[in-house]
Design a protein around this motif. Structure first.
Motif, PDB file in Angstrom:
ATOM      1  N   ASP A 188     -15.816  -4.168  44.607  1.00  0.00           N
ATOM      2  CA  ASP A 188     -15.162  -4.802  43.462  1.00  0.00           C
ATOM      3  C   ASP A 188     -14.944  -3.761  42.388  1.00  0.00           C
ATOM      4  OD1 ASP A 188     -14.040  -6.745  41.901  1.00  0.00           O
ATOM      5  OD2 ASP A 188     -15.819  -8.008  41.750  1.00  0.00           O
ATOM      6  N   LEU A 189     -14.102  -4.101  41.403  1.00  0.00           N
ATOM      7  CA  LEU A 189     -13.759  -3.182  40.332  1.00  0.00           C
ATOM      8  C   LEU A 189     -14.675  -3.308  39.131  1.00  0.00           C
ATOM      9  CD1 LEU A 189      -9.903  -3.606  40.588  1.00  0.00           C
ATOM     10  CD2 LEU A 189     -11.189  -1.520  41.105  1.00  0.00           C
ATOM     11  N   GLY A 190     -15.650  -4.179  39.204  1.00  0.00           N
ATOM     12  CA  GLY A 190     -16.582  -4.354  38.107  1.00  0.00           C
ATOM     13  C   GLY A 190     -17.651  -5.359  38.489  1.00  0.00           C
ATOM     14  N   THR A 191     -18.635  -5.489  37.641  1.00  0.00           N
ATOM     15  CA  THR A 191     -19.703  -6.455  37.873  1.00  0.00           C
ATOM     16  C   THR A 191     -19.909  -7.292  36.632  1.00  0.00           C
ATOM     17  OG1 THR A 191     -21.345  -4.831  37.141  1.00  0.00           O
ATOM     18  CG2 THR A 191     -20.884  -4.939  39.506  1.00  0.00           C
ATOM     19  N   GLY A 192     -20.509  -8.446  36.796  1.00  0.00           N
ATOM     20  CA  GLY A 192     -20.772  -9.328  35.666  1.00  0.00           C
ATOM     21  C   GLY A 192     -20.037 -10.636  35.787  1.00  0.00           C
ATOM     22  N   SER A 193     -20.463 -11.614  35.006  1.00  0.00           N
ATOM     23  CA  SER A 193     -19.920 -12.968  35.125  1.00  0.00           C
ATOM     24  C   SER A 193     -19.272 -13.484  33.843  1.00  0.00           C
ATOM     25  CB  SER A 193     -21.046 -13.933  35.526  1.00  0.00           C
ATOM     26  OG  SER A 193     -22.106 -13.893  34.590  1.00  0.00           O
ATOM     27  N   PHE A 194     -19.052 -12.596  32.873  1.00  0.00           N
ATOM     28  CA  PHE A 194     -18.433 -13.037  31.625  1.00  0.00           C
ATOM     29  C   PHE A 194     -16.912 -12.925  31.701  1.00  0.00           C
ATOM     30  CE2 PHE A 194     -22.696 -11.636  30.281  1.00  0.00           C
ATOM     31  CZ  PHE A 194     -23.141 -12.813  29.695  1.00  0.00           C
ATOM     32  N   SER A 195     -16.236 -13.706  30.877  1.00  0.00           N
ATOM     33  CA  SER A 195     -14.779 -13.741  30.914  1.00  0.00           C
ATOM     34  C   SER A 195     -14.167 -12.373  30.660  1.00  0.00           C
ATOM     35  CB  SER A 195     -14.249 -14.738  29.882  1.00  0.00           C
ATOM     36  OG  SER A 195     -14.682 -16.044  30.180  1.00  0.00           O
ATOM     37  N   TRP A 196     -14.738 -11.616  29.718  1.00  0.00           N
ATOM     38  CA  TRP A 196     -14.172 -10.303  29.425  1.00  0.00           C
ATOM     39  C   TRP A 196     -14.315  -9.371  30.614  1.00  0.00           C
ATOM     40  CZ3 TRP A 196     -16.997  -5.808  29.585  1.00  0.00           C
ATOM     41  CH2 TRP A 196     -18.386  -5.922  29.531  1.00  0.00           C
ATOM     42  N   GLN A 197     -15.374  -9.578  31.441  1.00  0.00           N
ATOM     43  CA  GLN A 197     -15.548  -8.743  32.625  1.00  0.00           C
ATOM     44  C   GLN A 197     -14.514  -9.085  33.693  1.00  0.00           C
ATOM     45  OE1 GLN A 197     -19.700  -9.869  32.918  1.00  0.00           O
ATOM     46  NE2 GLN A 197     -20.343  -7.756  32.500  1.00  0.00           N
ATOM     47  N   PHE A 198     -14.162 -10.383  33.803  1.00  0.00           N
ATOM     48  CA  PHE A 198     -13.078 -10.770  34.704  1.00  0.00           C
ATOM     49  C   PHE A 198     -11.776 -10.111  34.253  1.00  0.00           C
ATOM     50  CE2 PHE A 198     -15.305 -15.140  35.259  1.00  0.00           C
ATOM     51  CZ  PHE A 198     -16.246 -14.557  36.089  1.00  0.00           C
ATOM     52  N   PHE A 199     -11.539 -10.148  32.928  1.00  0.00           N
ATOM     53  CA  PHE A 199     -10.308  -9.576  32.407  1.00  0.00           C
ATOM     54  C   PHE A 199     -10.270  -8.071  32.632  1.00  0.00           C
ATOM     55  CE2 PHE A 199      -7.872  -7.718  28.815  1.00  0.00           C
ATOM     56  CZ  PHE A 199      -6.620  -8.209  29.183  1.00  0.00           C
ATOM     57  N   LYS A 200     -11.381  -7.387  32.439  1.00  0.00           N
ATOM     58  CA  LYS A 200     -11.436  -5.938  32.676  1.00  0.00           C
ATOM     59  C   LYS A 200     -11.137  -5.643  34.142  1.00  0.00           C
ATOM     60  CE  LYS A 200     -12.205  -1.590  31.853  1.00  0.00           C
ATOM     61  NZ  LYS A 200     -13.564  -1.064  31.756  1.00  0.00           N
ATOM     62  N   ALA A 201     -11.677  -6.450  35.044  1.00  0.00           N
ATOM     63  CA  ALA A 201     -11.404  -6.247  36.470  1.00  0.00           C
ATOM     64  C   ALA A 201      -9.931  -6.494  36.775  1.00  0.00           C
ATOM     65  CB  ALA A 201     -12.282  -7.160  37.314  1.00  0.00           C
ATOM     66  N   TYR A 202      -9.326  -7.471  36.096  1.00  0.00           N
ATOM     67  CA  TYR A 202      -7.890  -7.717  36.259  1.00  0.00           C
ATOM     68  C   TYR A 202      -7.093  -6.498  35.800  1.00  0.00           C
ATOM     69  CZ  TYR A 202      -3.188  -9.438  35.290  1.00  0.00           C
ATOM     70  OH  TYR A 202      -1.827  -9.569  35.246  1.00  0.00           O
ATOM     71  N   CYS A 203      -7.433  -5.971  34.630  1.00  0.00           N
ATOM     72  CA  CYS A 203      -6.748  -4.778  34.118  1.00  0.00           C
ATOM     73  C   CYS A 203      -6.882  -3.621  35.106  1.00  0.00           C
ATOM     74  CB  CYS A 203      -7.336  -4.375  32.771  1.00  0.00           C
ATOM     75  SG  CYS A 203      -7.122  -5.598  31.459  1.00  0.00           S
ATOM     76  N   SER A 204      -8.050  -3.476  35.684  1.00  0.00           N
ATOM     77  CA  SER A 204      -8.281  -2.400  36.640  1.00  0.00           C
ATOM     78  C   SER A 204      -7.475  -2.602  37.918  1.00  0.00           C
ATOM     79  CB  SER A 204      -9.781  -2.294  36.959  1.00  0.00           C
ATOM     80  OG  SER A 204     -10.527  -2.006  35.782  1.00  0.00           O
ATOM     81  N   SER A 205      -7.303  -3.864  38.334  1.00  0.00           N
ATOM     82  CA  SER A 205      -6.487  -4.133  39.528  1.00  0.00           C
ATOM     83  C   SER A 205      -5.022  -3.778  39.266  1.00  0.00           C
ATOM     84  CB  SER A 205      -6.618  -5.594  39.957  1.00  0.00           C
ATOM     85  OG  SER A 205      -5.920  -6.484  39.093  1.00  0.00           O
ATOM     86  N   LYS A 206      -4.569  -3.977  38.018  1.00  0.00           N
ATOM     87  CA  LYS A 206      -3.202  -3.613  37.665  1.00  0.00           C
ATOM     88  C   LYS A 206      -3.038  -2.093  37.581  1.00  0.00           C
ATOM     89  CE  LYS A 206      -1.938  -6.803  38.556  1.00  0.00           C
ATOM     90  NZ  LYS A 206      -0.756  -7.338  39.272  1.00  0.00           N
ATOM     91  N   LEU A 207      -4.100  -1.400  37.202  1.00  0.00           N
ATOM     92  CA  LEU A 207      -4.105   0.062  37.261  1.00  0.00           C
ATOM     93  C   LEU A 207      -3.983   0.517  38.718  1.00  0.00           C
ATOM     94  CD1 LEU A 207      -4.533   2.911  36.093  1.00  0.00           C
ATOM     95  CD2 LEU A 207      -7.011   2.471  36.149  1.00  0.00           C
ATOM     96  N   CYS A 208      -4.667  -0.180  39.607  1.00  0.00           N
ATOM     97  CA  CYS A 208      -4.563   0.122  41.043  1.00  0.00           C
ATOM     98  C   CYS A 208      -3.118   0.019  41.521  1.00  0.00           C
ATOM     99  CB  CYS A 208      -5.437  -0.835  41.856  1.00  0.00           C
ATOM    100  SG  CYS A 208      -7.208  -0.563  41.725  1.00  0.00           S
ATOM    101  N   ASN A 209      -2.389  -0.987  41.034  1.00  0.00           N
ATOM    102  CA  ASN A 209      -0.994  -1.168  41.439  1.00  0.00           C
ATOM    103  C   ASN A 209      -0.153   0.068  41.134  1.00  0.00           C
ATOM    104  OD1 ASN A 209      -0.954  -4.641  40.349  1.00  0.00           O
ATOM    105  ND2 ASN A 209      -1.410  -3.819  42.364  1.00  0.00           N
ATOM    106  N   ILE A 210      -0.360   0.659  39.969  1.00  0.00           N
ATOM    107  CA  ILE A 210       0.437   1.823  39.570  1.00  0.00           C
ATOM    108  C   ILE A 210       0.010   3.058  40.348  1.00  0.00           C
ATOM    109  CG2 ILE A 210       1.117   3.316  37.651  1.00  0.00           C
ATOM    110  CD1 ILE A 210       0.743   0.962  35.785  1.00  0.00           C
TER     111      ILE A 210
END
Length: 318
Positions: A188-210
């Motif tokens: 996974d691109l991050g760990t943790g169960s808070f909303s901001w951690q989900f969002f950070k992982a989303y941002c990182s997945s979009k970095l993966c796209n580029i």
């Protein structure tokens, strides 16, 4: 009264500024012929994907929509067929959270489609959970599933005289990062169960796209395939269908005032499909129908190469 006028002026100023920057509109003016071309689009049953599929079907393309939900896909297809008069819009089952499903989808296309000219990696989500193979859901769906699908379809894409791969990323990539040690340990691109951690992982997945797009372009040099990543804008879609109710209470009013419609959000994707002469910009990141510099992290060739190599291992491609 003066205070009210000042407040109204500030609000109006903020509104105009946001609509000219963060929520800026653009329009695709590309006009490459689509008749007799085959387009594969993931998540083409709703939102930006559906708007993209509709526009390309209107131009005469054969459009293959890959998604999980057959009912919503078939409803969208009927609507597209009725609006465009193009009956050559079809559904194929695809679950990007399952590499087995991705392989089956790709193998079916390789066997049944004489040609594939355009691949649009459009589907994406925000949320927690794991894929069938145990990868973080956002990493697995937003990046890995599309990486695997593109890799499997490349032999067919290379047969086209001028194929394009368009991957929908986001300006959110600017807040992303990739810790390869964490990725290898947790899948996974991050760990943790808070909303901001989900969002950070989303941002990182979009970095993966580029990063994926840039490395794909490097590996495709000299071929007939060009590739692009895009920021579609901040769109009113069901991307955040997995977020909590209280978050939706905040997001919904803002989205109704500022966010772009799916049709507006499809314009940059359409530009990268339809604009003539983009081959020389293969690997570029587009926003508002124009090339734009991504973040420093998104231009790191070592990270792009490492992500590709680890993704190959995850997908069993080497």
């Amino acid at each position: 009264m003066l205070q009210f006028v000042l407040l109204a002026s500030v609000v109006a100023g903020v509104y105009v500024t946001l609509n000219k920057t963060l929520f800026k509109r653009s329009r695709c003016h590309g006009n490459l012929p689509m008749a007799k071309k085959t387009v594969v689009i993931t998540g083409g049953n709703s939102g930006i994907g559906k708007a993209t599929a509709l526009s390309l079907a209107r131009r005469g393309a054969r459009v293959i929509i890959g998604c999980r939900n057959q009912c919503t896909a078939e409803a969208a297809i009927l609507e597209i067929q009725k609006e465009t008069g193009n009956s050559d819009v079809v559904f194929r089952h695809l679950d990007l959270a399952s590499l087995t499903s991705v392989r089956g989808f790709a193998e079916n296309l390789l066997k049944t489609e004489p040609n594939i000219d355009i691949l649009i990696n459009n589907a994406g989500l925000v949320g927690d959970g794991r894929t069938e193979e145990g990868f973080g859901l956002q990493f697995g769906v937003n990046h890995l599933g599309h990486f695997f699908l593109t890799s499997l379809l490349l032999p067919k894409l290379k047969q086209s005289p001028s194929a394009r791969v368009v991957t929908v990323s986001s300006m959110a990539h600017r807040w992303g990062s990739i810790d390869f040690q964490t990725l290898l340990q947790t899948r996974d691109l991050g760990t943790g169960s808070f909303s901001w951690q989900f969002f950070k992982a989303y941002c990182s997945s979009k970095l993966c796209n580029i990063l994926f797009t840039r490395e794909l372009s490097r590996r495709l040099q000299g071929s007939s395939v060009s590739c692009f990543s895009v920021h579609p804008g901040v769109i009113r879609t069901d991307l955040a269908r997995n977020i909590s109710l209280w978050q939706k209470v905040f997001v919904e009013p803002v989205s109704r005032v500022f966010f772009l419609s799916p049709e507006e959000g499809a314009q940059t994707t359409l530009h990268c499909v339809l604009q003539e002469g983009l081959e020389r910009l293969s690997g570029a990141y587009f926003c508002c129908c124009s090339p734009e510099e991504p973040s420093v992290a998104a231009k790191d060739p070592q990270s792009a190469r490492r992500l590709w190599e680890e993704s190959e291992k995850f997908c069993g491609l080497n």
